[in-house]
Design a protein around this motif. Structure first.
Motif, PDB file in Angstrom:
ATOM      1  N   SER A 118       0.840  -1.195   0.000  1.00 27.73           N
ATOM      2  CA  SER A 118       0.000   0.000   0.000  1.00 27.73           C
ATOM      3  C   SER A 118       0.875   1.244   0.000  1.00 27.73           C
ATOM      4  O   SER A 118       1.865   1.330   0.746  1.00 27.73           O
ATOM      5  CB  SER A 118      -0.908   0.005   1.238  1.00 27.73           C
ATOM      6  N   GLY A 119       0.548   2.201  -0.830  1.00 31.16           N
ATOM      7  CA  GLY A 119       1.296   3.447  -0.861  1.00 31.16           C
ATOM      8  C   GLY A 119       1.030   4.300   0.363  1.00 31.16           C
ATOM      9  O   GLY A 119      -0.049   4.245   0.967  1.00 31.16           O
ATOM     10  N   TRP A 120       2.027   5.077   0.740  1.00 34.26           N
ATOM     11  CA  TRP A 120       1.879   6.017   1.860  1.00 34.26           C
ATOM     12  C   TRP A 120       2.319   7.391   1.362  1.00 34.26           C
ATOM     13  O   TRP A 120       3.482   7.609   1.062  1.00 34.26           O
ATOM     14  CB  TRP A 120       2.721   5.590   3.051  1.00 34.26           C
ATOM     15  N   LYS A 121       1.342   8.291   1.268  1.00 31.50           N
ATOM     16  CA  LYS A 121       1.634   9.665   0.850  1.00 31.50           C
ATOM     17  C   LYS A 121       2.107  10.447   2.069  1.00 31.50           C
ATOM     18  O   LYS A 121       1.344  11.172   2.709  1.00 31.50           O
ATOM     19  CB  LYS A 121       0.389  10.298   0.241  1.00 31.50           C
ATOM     20  N   SER A 129      -8.642  20.097   5.925  1.00 30.57           N
ATOM     21  CA  SER A 129      -9.968  19.517   6.138  1.00 30.57           C
ATOM     22  C   SER A 129     -10.031  18.068   5.650  1.00 30.57           C
ATOM     23  O   SER A 129     -10.935  17.318   6.026  1.00 30.57           O
ATOM     24  CB  SER A 129     -11.026  20.344   5.412  1.00 30.57           C
ATOM     25  N   LYS A 130      -9.084  17.676   4.838  1.00 33.42           N
ATOM     26  CA  LYS A 130      -9.030  16.313   4.335  1.00 33.42           C
ATOM     27  C   LYS A 130      -7.968  15.491   5.050  1.00 33.42           C
ATOM     28  O   LYS A 130      -8.168  14.298   5.314  1.00 33.42           O
ATOM     29  CB  LYS A 130      -8.748  16.331   2.831  1.00 33.42           C
ATOM     30  N   THR A 131      -6.835  16.112   5.389  1.00 36.23           N
ATOM     31  CA  THR A 131      -5.738  15.354   5.981  1.00 36.23           C
ATOM     32  C   THR A 131      -6.005  14.959   7.434  1.00 36.23           C
ATOM     33  O   THR A 131      -5.675  13.840   7.843  1.00 36.23           O
ATOM     34  CB  THR A 131      -4.434  16.165   5.917  1.00 36.23           C
ATOM     35  N   VAL A 132      -6.613  15.861   8.230  1.00 32.06           N
ATOM     36  CA  VAL A 132      -6.854  15.548   9.644  1.00 32.06           C
ATOM     37  C   VAL A 132      -7.844  14.399   9.815  1.00 32.06           C
ATOM     38  O   VAL A 132      -7.565  13.437  10.535  1.00 32.06           O
ATOM     39  CB  VAL A 132      -7.315  16.806  10.413  1.00 32.06           C
ATOM     40  N   PRO A 133      -9.034  14.446   9.172  1.00 27.20           N
ATOM     41  CA  PRO A 133      -9.941  13.287   9.287  1.00 27.20           C
ATOM     42  C   PRO A 133      -9.309  12.000   8.766  1.00 27.20           C
ATOM     43  O   PRO A 133      -9.549  10.915   9.312  1.00 27.20           O
ATOM     44  CB  PRO A 133     -11.140  13.698   8.424  1.00 27.20           C
ATOM     45  N   THR A 134      -8.492  12.091   7.720  1.00 29.93           N
ATOM     46  CA  THR A 134      -7.839  10.905   7.176  1.00 29.93           C
ATOM     47  C   THR A 134      -6.919  10.269   8.207  1.00 29.93           C
ATOM     48  O   THR A 134      -6.886   9.040   8.368  1.00 29.93           O
ATOM     49  CB  THR A 134      -7.035  11.265   5.912  1.00 29.93           C
ATOM     50  N   LYS A 135      -6.174  11.093   8.949  1.00 28.49           N
ATOM     51  CA  LYS A 135      -5.285  10.558   9.984  1.00 28.49           C
ATOM     52  C   LYS A 135      -6.071   9.884  11.095  1.00 28.49           C
ATOM     53  O   LYS A 135      -5.666   8.824  11.609  1.00 28.49           O
ATOM     54  CB  LYS A 135      -4.424  11.683  10.554  1.00 28.49           C
ATOM     55  N   LEU A 136      -7.208  10.459  11.453  1.00 28.39           N
ATOM     56  CA  LEU A 136      -8.034   9.861  12.501  1.00 28.39           C
ATOM     57  C   LEU A 136      -8.574   8.504  12.060  1.00 28.39           C
ATOM     58  O   LEU A 136      -8.565   7.534  12.830  1.00 28.39           O
ATOM     59  CB  LEU A 136      -9.188  10.804  12.861  1.00 28.39           C
ATOM     60  N   PHE A 137      -9.042   8.425  10.810  1.00 32.14           N
ATOM     61  CA  PHE A 137      -9.582   7.169  10.316  1.00 32.14           C
ATOM     62  C   PHE A 137      -8.493   6.120  10.165  1.00 32.14           C
ATOM     63  O   PHE A 137      -8.724   4.941  10.441  1.00 32.14           O
ATOM     64  CB  PHE A 137     -10.308   7.384   8.988  1.00 32.14           C
ATOM     65  N   ASN A 138      -7.312   6.533   9.736  1.00 34.75           N
ATOM     66  CA  ASN A 138      -6.221   5.573   9.623  1.00 34.75           C
ATOM     67  C   ASN A 138      -5.838   5.015  10.990  1.00 34.75           C
ATOM     68  O   ASN A 138      -5.558   3.818  11.132  1.00 34.75           O
ATOM     69  CB  ASN A 138      -5.009   6.227   8.960  1.00 34.75           C
ATOM     70  N   ALA A 139      -5.847   5.879  12.004  1.00 35.10           N
ATOM     71  CA  ALA A 139      -5.530   5.421  13.359  1.00 35.10           C
ATOM     72  C   ALA A 139      -6.584   4.424  13.855  1.00 35.10           C
ATOM     73  O   ALA A 139      -6.255   3.393  14.449  1.00 35.10           O
ATOM     74  CB  ALA A 139      -5.437   6.614  14.312  1.00 35.10           C
ATOM     75  N   ALA A 140      -7.866   4.739  13.601  1.00 37.39           N
ATOM     76  CA  ALA A 140      -8.945   3.836  14.021  1.00 37.39           C
ATOM     77  C   ALA A 140      -8.861   2.506  13.282  1.00 37.39           C
ATOM     78  O   ALA A 140      -9.068   1.437  13.873  1.00 37.39           O
ATOM     79  CB  ALA A 140     -10.302   4.498  13.773  1.00 37.39           C
ATOM     80  N   THR A 141      -8.538   2.563  11.997  1.00 42.66           N
ATOM     81  CA  THR A 141      -8.451   1.337  11.203  1.00 42.66           C
ATOM     82  C   THR A 141      -7.292   0.469  11.664  1.00 42.66           C
ATOM     83  O   THR A 141      -7.412  -0.762  11.745  1.00 42.66           O
ATOM     84  CB  THR A 141      -8.286   1.675   9.714  1.00 42.66           C
ATOM     85  N   HIS A 151       0.266   3.348   7.321  1.00 38.51           N
ATOM     86  CA  HIS A 151      -0.085   4.711   7.708  1.00 38.51           C
ATOM     87  C   HIS A 151      -1.277   5.249   6.915  1.00 38.51           C
ATOM     88  O   HIS A 151      -1.971   6.145   7.375  1.00 38.51           O
ATOM     89  CB  HIS A 151       1.105   5.654   7.501  1.00 38.51           C
ATOM     90  N   ASP A 152      -1.483   4.721   5.700  1.00 40.48           N
ATOM     91  CA  ASP A 152      -2.512   5.274   4.818  1.00 40.48           C
ATOM     92  C   ASP A 152      -3.243   4.131   4.110  1.00 40.48           C
ATOM     93  O   ASP A 152      -2.784   3.615   3.101  1.00 40.48           O
ATOM     94  CB  ASP A 152      -1.863   6.205   3.787  1.00 40.48           C
ATOM     95  N   PHE A 153      -4.381   3.739   4.671  1.00 39.05           N
ATOM     96  CA  PHE A 153      -5.155   2.635   4.102  1.00 39.05           C
ATOM     97  C   PHE A 153      -5.840   3.041   2.803  1.00 39.05           C
ATOM     98  O   PHE A 153      -6.138   2.200   1.964  1.00 39.05           O
ATOM     99  CB  PHE A 153      -6.215   2.165   5.103  1.00 39.05           C
TER     100      PHE A 153
END
Length: 316
Positions: A118-121, A129-141, A151-153
């Motif tokens: 999986s790629g990690w950007k 507004s896109k990066t912060v929610p993405t980090k939260l979801f990646n942590a939950a996942t 780091h980036d699903f």
């Protein structure tokens, strides 16, 4: 065939000529045999006409067109079904993913024997507004899936062994959690690669804030189905028995307390005047309903067409 590149797209007519030319250049430089599968998810900007034109000049380009917009998961699932390459690469059509990453992704799948990379950007060109929610979801996942090394699903640039894409089903909005689907299917050698994230060159993003709510719900769905899909009684039955027992012993406690006061000629209040009495009744009823839900789910599961569908790695 060495590589199948699956590209889901929606209204990306401007980027398609540059993207396909870039992919072909990388493939030719590395002497890969390949195909480019462009899945048009109901575009209305002339993307399909562009795909038809490109396929006429490049025999390695294949096109699939949906009658309407179904979503990225449907496009990926259809592309996976058509892919013939030993390694399948997915990337977005907006030129934010670099085809120059393909040779290294291919090498890690073939030489290092990974099932999925999986790629990690690591450095993103997206608004906060896109990066912060993405980090939260990646942590939950990471926490819920147990895949702690990603780091980036949701990165669109991924590489798969062919057997992986032929044994998973991507639906709803599950494309965000393909590594989780792969893990539940038994493909556990999952790695990560830092990839370049380029600024969008044409058009605008097609995803809104609703994707985060839907993504969280899909994560819960994957977790539940993956863990209890073939044994729902273990979940509903356990919760039902627990709720029933809590309610039952609470009722026993209330009645025992009442009998104690009667035996000692002490004042007491009616059981029906105690709020705990009604809470206990609700717990008993809920427990009974959960147990019945588990029983019905078990019947549905046992009669499902895939009740005995298991992932077989090898037969000798």
């Amino acid at each position: 065939m060495d590589i199948s590149v699956v590209v889901p797209l929606y209204n990306e007519v401007e980027s398609l000529p540059e993207l396909t030319a870039w992919i072909s250049r990388v493939m030719n430089q590395n002497s890969f045999s390949y195909e480019i599968i462009l899945v048009d998810d109901g575009s209305n900007d002339g993307s399909w006409d562009m795909i038809r034109e490109l396929s006429e000049t490049n025999r390695f380009i294949k096109g699939i067109r949906f009658r309407r917009n179904y979503g990225k998961s449907a496009a990926l699932n259809t592309g996976f079904a058509s892919a013939e390459g030993n390694v399948v690469i997915t990337m977005d059509a907006d030129l934010q993913d670099s085809p120059d990453e393909i040779p290294e992704l291919y090498r890690r799948i073939t030489d290092e024997k990974y099932d999925l990379i999986s790629g990690w950007k690591a450095k993103r060109h997206d608004p906060i507004s896109k990066t912060v929610p993405t980090k939260l979801f990646n942590a939950a996942t990471r926490r819920m899936s147990g895949i702690h090394n990603l780091h980036d699903f949701n990165c669109g640039l991924k590489a798969y062994r062919k057997t992986v894409v032929k044994n998973i089903e991507v639906y709803g909005e599950m494309h965000r959690y393909i590594p989780v689907l792969a893990k539940w299917a038994g493909f556990t050698k999952i790695g990560e690669q830092v990839v370049e994230h380029r600024a969008r060159k044409y058009g605008k993003t097609k995803f809104g804030m609703s994707r985060f709510v839907n993504g969280f719900l899909d994560l819960l769905s994957i977790f539940f189905v993956g863990k209890f899909g073939k044994r729902p009684m273990h979940f509903f039955g356990s919760m039902g028995v627990l709720s029933f027992m809590v309610g039952f012993f609470s009722i026993v406690w209330i009645l025992s307390e009442k009998l104690y006061h009667i035996a000692h000629n002490e004042k007491y209040r009616d059981a029906t005047a105690d709020p705990l009495f009604y809470i206990s009744l609700v717990a008993i009823i809920v427990g009974f309903q959960l147990f019945l839900t588990g029983f019905v789910s078990e019947l549905v599961s046992r009669n499902g067409s895939d009740r005995n569908r298991y992932q077989i790695d090898e037969i000798i």
